[in-house]
Design a protein around this motif. Structure first.
Motif, PDB file in Angstrom:
ATOM      1  N   GLY A   1     -11.266  14.512   0.769  1.00  0.00           N
ATOM      2  CA  GLY A   1     -11.511  15.465  -0.315  1.00  0.00           C
ATOM      3  C   GLY A   1     -11.483  14.819  -1.691  1.00  0.00           C
ATOM      4  O   GLY A   1     -12.241  15.200  -2.582  1.00  0.00           O
ATOM      5  N   ASP A   2     -10.609  13.834  -1.862  1.00  0.00           N
ATOM      6  CA  ASP A   2     -10.510  13.184  -3.170  1.00  0.00           C
ATOM      7  C   ASP A   2     -11.697  12.246  -3.415  1.00  0.00           C
ATOM      8  O   ASP A   2     -12.233  12.194  -4.520  1.00  0.00           O
ATOM      9  CB  ASP A   2      -9.186  12.415  -3.262  1.00  0.00           C
ATOM     10  CG  ASP A   2      -8.927  11.881  -4.673  1.00  0.00           C
ATOM     11  OD1 ASP A   2      -9.322  12.555  -5.648  1.00  0.00           O
ATOM     12  OD2 ASP A   2      -8.326  10.801  -4.791  1.00  0.00           O
ATOM     13  N   ALA A   3     -12.099  11.515  -2.382  1.00  0.00           N
ATOM     14  CA  ALA A   3     -13.257  10.615  -2.519  1.00  0.00           C
ATOM     15  C   ALA A   3     -14.498  11.432  -2.882  1.00  0.00           C
ATOM     16  O   ALA A   3     -15.221  11.105  -3.837  1.00  0.00           O
ATOM     17  CB  ALA A   3     -13.492   9.860  -1.213  1.00  0.00           C
TER      18      ALA A   3
ATOM     19  N   LEU B   1     -15.174   4.874  -7.021  1.00  0.00           N
ATOM     20  CA  LEU B   1     -14.095   5.842  -7.167  1.00  0.00           C
ATOM     21  C   LEU B   1     -13.229   5.883  -5.913  1.00  0.00           C
ATOM     22  O   LEU B   1     -13.743   5.870  -4.784  1.00  0.00           O
ATOM     23  CB  LEU B   1     -14.668   7.240  -7.439  1.00  0.00           C
ATOM     24  CG  LEU B   1     -15.443   7.416  -8.753  1.00  0.00           C
ATOM     25  CD1 LEU B   1     -16.099   8.791  -8.798  1.00  0.00           C
ATOM     26  CD2 LEU B   1     -14.534   7.216  -9.953  1.00  0.00           C
ATOM     27  N   ASP B   2     -11.916   5.950  -6.119  1.00  0.00           N
ATOM     28  CA  ASP B   2     -10.949   6.165  -5.038  1.00  0.00           C
ATOM     29  C   ASP B   2     -10.940   5.038  -4.007  1.00  0.00           C
ATOM     30  O   ASP B   2     -10.779   5.289  -2.817  1.00  0.00           O
ATOM     31  CB  ASP B   2     -11.214   7.523  -4.360  1.00  0.00           C
ATOM     32  CG  ASP B   2      -9.991   8.033  -3.609  1.00  0.00           C
ATOM     33  OD1 ASP B   2      -8.865   7.837  -4.106  1.00  0.00           O
ATOM     34  OD2 ASP B   2     -10.158   8.623  -2.515  1.00  0.00           O
ATOM     35  N   LEU B   3     -11.117   3.809  -4.444  1.00  0.00           N
ATOM     36  CA  LEU B   3     -10.974   2.676  -3.517  1.00  0.00           C
ATOM     37  C   LEU B   3     -10.468   1.474  -4.304  1.00  0.00           C
ATOM     38  O   LEU B   3     -10.707   1.365  -5.505  1.00  0.00           O
ATOM     39  CB  LEU B   3     -12.293   2.359  -2.818  1.00  0.00           C
ATOM     40  CG  LEU B   3     -13.533   2.111  -3.660  1.00  0.00           C
ATOM     41  CD1 LEU B   3     -13.712   0.628  -3.937  1.00  0.00           C
ATOM     42  CD2 LEU B   3     -14.757   2.652  -2.948  1.00  0.00           C
TER      43      LEU B   3
ATOM     44  N   ASP C   1      -9.463   4.452  -9.964  1.00  0.00           N
ATOM     45  CA  ASP C   1      -8.769   4.539  -8.664  1.00  0.00           C
ATOM     46  C   ASP C   1      -7.271   4.724  -8.838  1.00  0.00           C
ATOM     47  O   ASP C   1      -6.706   4.423  -9.894  1.00  0.00           O
ATOM     48  CB  ASP C   1      -9.033   3.257  -7.864  1.00  0.00           C
ATOM     49  CG  ASP C   1      -8.331   3.288  -6.521  1.00  0.00           C
ATOM     50  OD1 ASP C   1      -8.401   4.333  -5.841  1.00  0.00           O
ATOM     51  OD2 ASP C   1      -7.691   2.284  -6.159  1.00  0.00           O
ATOM     52  N   HIS C   2      -6.619   5.166  -7.768  1.00  0.00           N
ATOM     53  CA  HIS C   2      -5.168   5.344  -7.811  1.00  0.00           C
ATOM     54  C   HIS C   2      -4.451   4.664  -6.640  1.00  0.00           C
ATOM     55  O   HIS C   2      -3.318   5.020  -6.329  1.00  0.00           O
ATOM     56  CB  HIS C   2      -4.807   6.847  -7.876  1.00  0.00           C
ATOM     57  CG  HIS C   2      -5.079   7.590  -6.593  1.00  0.00           C
ATOM     58  ND1 HIS C   2      -4.185   8.500  -6.064  1.00  0.00           N
ATOM     59  CD2 HIS C   2      -6.123   7.555  -5.746  1.00  0.00           C
ATOM     60  CE1 HIS C   2      -4.683   9.002  -4.950  1.00  0.00           C
ATOM     61  NE2 HIS C   2      -5.861   8.454  -4.737  1.00  0.00           N
ATOM     62  N   HIS C   3      -5.122   3.714  -5.982  1.00  0.00           N
ATOM     63  CA  HIS C   3      -4.439   2.940  -4.933  1.00  0.00           C
ATOM     64  C   HIS C   3      -3.795   1.703  -5.562  1.00  0.00           C
ATOM     65  O   HIS C   3      -4.295   1.177  -6.549  1.00  0.00           O
ATOM     66  CB  HIS C   3      -5.430   2.515  -3.854  1.00  0.00           C
ATOM     67  CG  HIS C   3      -6.013   3.680  -3.098  1.00  0.00           C
ATOM     68  ND1 HIS C   3      -7.135   4.338  -3.525  1.00  0.00           N
ATOM     69  CD2 HIS C   3      -5.597   4.302  -1.989  1.00  0.00           C
ATOM     70  CE1 HIS C   3      -7.393   5.335  -2.683  1.00  0.00           C
ATOM     71  NE2 HIS C   3      -6.473   5.348  -1.744  1.00  0.00           N
ATOM     72  N   GLU C   4      -2.731   1.244  -4.908  1.00  0.00           N
ATOM     73  CA  GLU C   4      -2.036   0.071  -5.445  1.00  0.00           C
ATOM     74  C   GLU C   4      -2.898  -1.192  -5.295  1.00  0.00           C
ATOM     75  O   GLU C   4      -3.727  -1.286  -4.409  1.00  0.00           O
ATOM     76  CB  GLU C   4      -0.719  -0.130  -4.704  1.00  0.00           C
ATOM     77  CG  GLU C   4       0.385   0.756  -5.243  1.00  0.00           C
ATOM     78  CD  GLU C   4       1.719   0.465  -4.576  1.00  0.00           C
ATOM     79  OE1 GLU C   4       1.749   0.387  -3.330  1.00  0.00           O
ATOM     80  OE2 GLU C   4       2.711   0.323  -5.311  1.00  0.00           O
TER      81      GLU C   4
ATOM     82  N   SER D   1      -4.200  11.658  -7.635  1.00  0.00           N
ATOM     83  CA  SER D   1      -5.554  11.654  -7.073  1.00  0.00           C
ATOM     84  C   SER D   1      -6.529  10.998  -8.055  1.00  0.00           C
ATOM     85  O   SER D   1      -6.310  11.016  -9.267  1.00  0.00           O
ATOM     86  CB  SER D   1      -6.015  13.089  -6.778  1.00  0.00           C
ATOM     87  OG  SER D   1      -6.097  13.835  -7.977  1.00  0.00           O
ATOM     88  N   THR D   2      -7.613  10.464  -7.495  1.00  0.00           N
ATOM     89  CA  THR D   2      -8.668   9.931  -8.356  1.00  0.00           C
ATOM     90  C   THR D   2      -9.362  11.073  -9.093  1.00  0.00           C
ATOM     91  O   THR D   2      -9.788  10.914 -10.234  1.00  0.00           O
ATOM     92  CB  THR D   2      -9.674   9.126  -7.517  1.00  0.00           C
ATOM     93  OG1 THR D   2      -8.961   8.032  -6.916  1.00  0.00           O
ATOM     94  CG2 THR D   2     -10.799   8.563  -8.361  1.00  0.00           C
ATOM     95  N   SER D   3      -9.429  12.222  -8.450  1.00  0.00           N
ATOM     96  CA  SER D   3     -10.036  13.378  -9.118  1.00  0.00           C
ATOM     97  C   SER D   3      -9.291  13.702 -10.413  1.00  0.00           C
ATOM     98  O   SER D   3      -9.904  14.015 -11.434  1.00  0.00           O
ATOM     99  CB  SER D   3     -10.025  14.585  -8.178  1.00  0.00           C
ATOM    100  OG  SER D   3     -10.802  14.301  -7.037  1.00  0.00           O
TER     101      SER D   3
ATOM    102  N   THR E   1      -6.407  18.221  -2.006  1.00  0.00           N
ATOM    103  CA  THR E   1      -6.344  17.539  -0.710  1.00  0.00           C
ATOM    104  C   THR E   1      -5.474  16.282  -0.772  1.00  0.00           C
ATOM    105  O   THR E   1      -4.789  15.970   0.186  1.00  0.00           O
ATOM    106  CB  THR E   1      -7.754  17.180  -0.195  1.00  0.00           C
ATOM    107  OG1 THR E   1      -8.475  16.498  -1.227  1.00  0.00           O
ATOM    108  CG2 THR E   1      -8.520  18.419   0.194  1.00  0.00           C
ATOM    109  N   ASP E   2      -5.461  15.576  -1.896  1.00  0.00           N
ATOM    110  CA  ASP E   2      -4.660  14.347  -1.963  1.00  0.00           C
ATOM    111  C   ASP E   2      -3.161  14.605  -2.171  1.00  0.00           C
ATOM    112  O   ASP E   2      -2.371  13.666  -2.152  1.00  0.00           O
ATOM    113  CB  ASP E   2      -5.182  13.408  -3.068  1.00  0.00           C
ATOM    114  CG  ASP E   2      -5.911  12.202  -2.471  1.00  0.00           C
ATOM    115  OD1 ASP E   2      -6.394  12.321  -1.333  1.00  0.00           O
ATOM    116  OD2 ASP E   2      -5.999  11.149  -3.134  1.00  0.00           O
ATOM    117  N   THR E   3      -2.794  15.852  -2.361  1.00  0.00           N
ATOM    118  CA  THR E   3      -1.364  16.177  -2.500  1.00  0.00           C
ATOM    119  C   THR E   3      -0.905  17.117  -1.392  1.00  0.00           C
ATOM    120  O   THR E   3       0.165  17.726  -1.497  1.00  0.00           O
ATOM    121  CB  THR E   3      -1.086  16.873  -3.848  1.00  0.00           C
ATOM    122  OG1 THR E   3      -1.937  18.031  -3.944  1.00  0.00           O
ATOM    123  CG2 THR E   3      -1.338  15.961  -5.030  1.00  0.00           C
TER     124      THR E   3
END
Ligand code: MN
Length: 342
Positions: free
Chosen positions: A34-36, A99-101, A125-128, A145-147, A177-179
């Motif tokens: 959902g976030d992607a 986005l989101d990767l 993005d929000h991944h480490e 979330s990236t959103s 969705t990301d939470t």
């Protein structure tokens, strides 16, 4: 309104790149969630409203059934289904927004199409630990979330007036969705200020919830029953649940992509279960890790299988037998849990 998270200079750099670009491709990760999808479509709607005429979202592979209703989905190219048109768009692009990767390998087979392209690259993005593949990188692992980051970018660039209803729906869906419907990673007060704003834009959050989460097939519902009743194994002394499903079993439930979404979170509904691990035999074995509070399951995913992710939500792949992966986890859990108590 909301606190400033993204550095001012970065907002400016993204703005400059955008102003200079006319053929824009937006890419997110394989097996999009959902976030992607939400962040990608929101960015597309925003850029079109902002005046960009050629904006194309390309996803590496297909979208789960329960997210196909999202506004703008009919314009998305799926690389696995439309490789030719995807390639054409990429070769004509002067800007690619990721986005989101956090690594190019997250786009799967689409990665090989990116070699040698001269398009500029922006990553949000929000991944480490993002890999340095985009000269302009907005990376905030502390944001849920990236959103939300896309919203923050639009807000800070002074362009909220270009955020329309469709973009608002997409951002809300990604944040939700990301939470896990604001049940984890969701204590940041700003989240609710953003939601307040999105609701004012006309977003119907109750309807979105139903569309995303009350959209199971009968097969999926029965598979969920099987997984919780039969497949889930508990290690009570380590507050851990391990649930695995074989390829054969998946087939017997007429498995469709997305059908195992959220299964990993279910054992956490058991009082005292703090770690949940879900394994799906899918060539290779895909493994999802979830935890509650201060338990860094991304460390476990990394140590055991070279995977990664967030503290409370991580993933990995294993090229081997499903049962071997399960055994590997069971053998490692006691030391992992004990190491946390020190
Ligand atoms: Mn995400």
């Amino acid at each position: 309104m909301i606190s400033k998270v993204i550095e001012e200079a970065l907002i400016q750099r993204v703005e400059d790149v955008l102003d200079d670009s006319h053929h824009i491709v937006i890419i997110s990760h394989e097996n999009p969630d959902g976030d992607a999808i939400g962040s990608s479509l929101a960015m597309m709607h925003f850029l079109k409203a902002y005046g960009k005429e050629d904006v194309q979202v390309i996803l590496p592979n297909d979208v789960p059934q329960n997210l196909r209703w999202m506004p703008g989905m009919e314009e998305v190219l799926v690389y696995a289904i439309q490789p030719g048109s995807s390639r054409e768009k990429l070769q004509a692009a002067d800007l690619i927004i990721f986005l989101d990767l956090n690594a190019l390998k997250r786009v799967g087979a689409l990665a090989k199409e990116l070699d040698g392209l001269s398009a500029r690259r922006v990553l949000i993005d929000h991944h480490e630990f993002p890999e340095p593949f985009a000269p302009v990188t907005i990376s905030h692992p502390e944001i849920a979330s990236t959103s939300e980051l896309v919203f923050r970018y639009i807000c800070r660039s002074g362009c909220l007036n270009y955020l329309d209803y469709n973009a608002s729906v997409c951002i809300y869906t990604g944040m939700m969705t990301d939470t896990g419907c604001f049940s984890y990673n969701s204590n940041q007060p700003d989240i609710y200020i953003i939601i307040h704003y999105l609701l004012q834009k006309g977003v119907n959050k109750d309807e979105i919830y139903r569309k995303v989460f009350y959209a199971f097939s009968e097969d999926r519902m029965r598979m969920t029953g099987y997984l919780m009743y039969k497949a889930m194994e508990l290690m009570p002394e380590y507050q851990t649940a391990i649930t695995a499903i074989s390829k054969r079993k998946l087939k017997s439930f007429n498995y469709q992509p997305g059908d195992t979404e959220n299964i990993v979170n279910m054992p956490l509904q058991i009082k005292d279960v703090k770690i949940s691990i879900f394994l799906k035999e899918d060539n290779p074995v895909r493994i999802s890790f979830r935890s509650v509070g201060d338990i860094p399951v991304n460390r476990l995913a990394n140590e055991l299988f070279g995977g990664g992710g967030h503290k409370n939500a991580a993933g990995a792949r294993y090229k081997g037998k499903l049962s071997d992966a399960v055994e590997k986890i069971k053998a490692a859990i006691p030391a992992f849990v004990e190491s946390l108590q020190k």
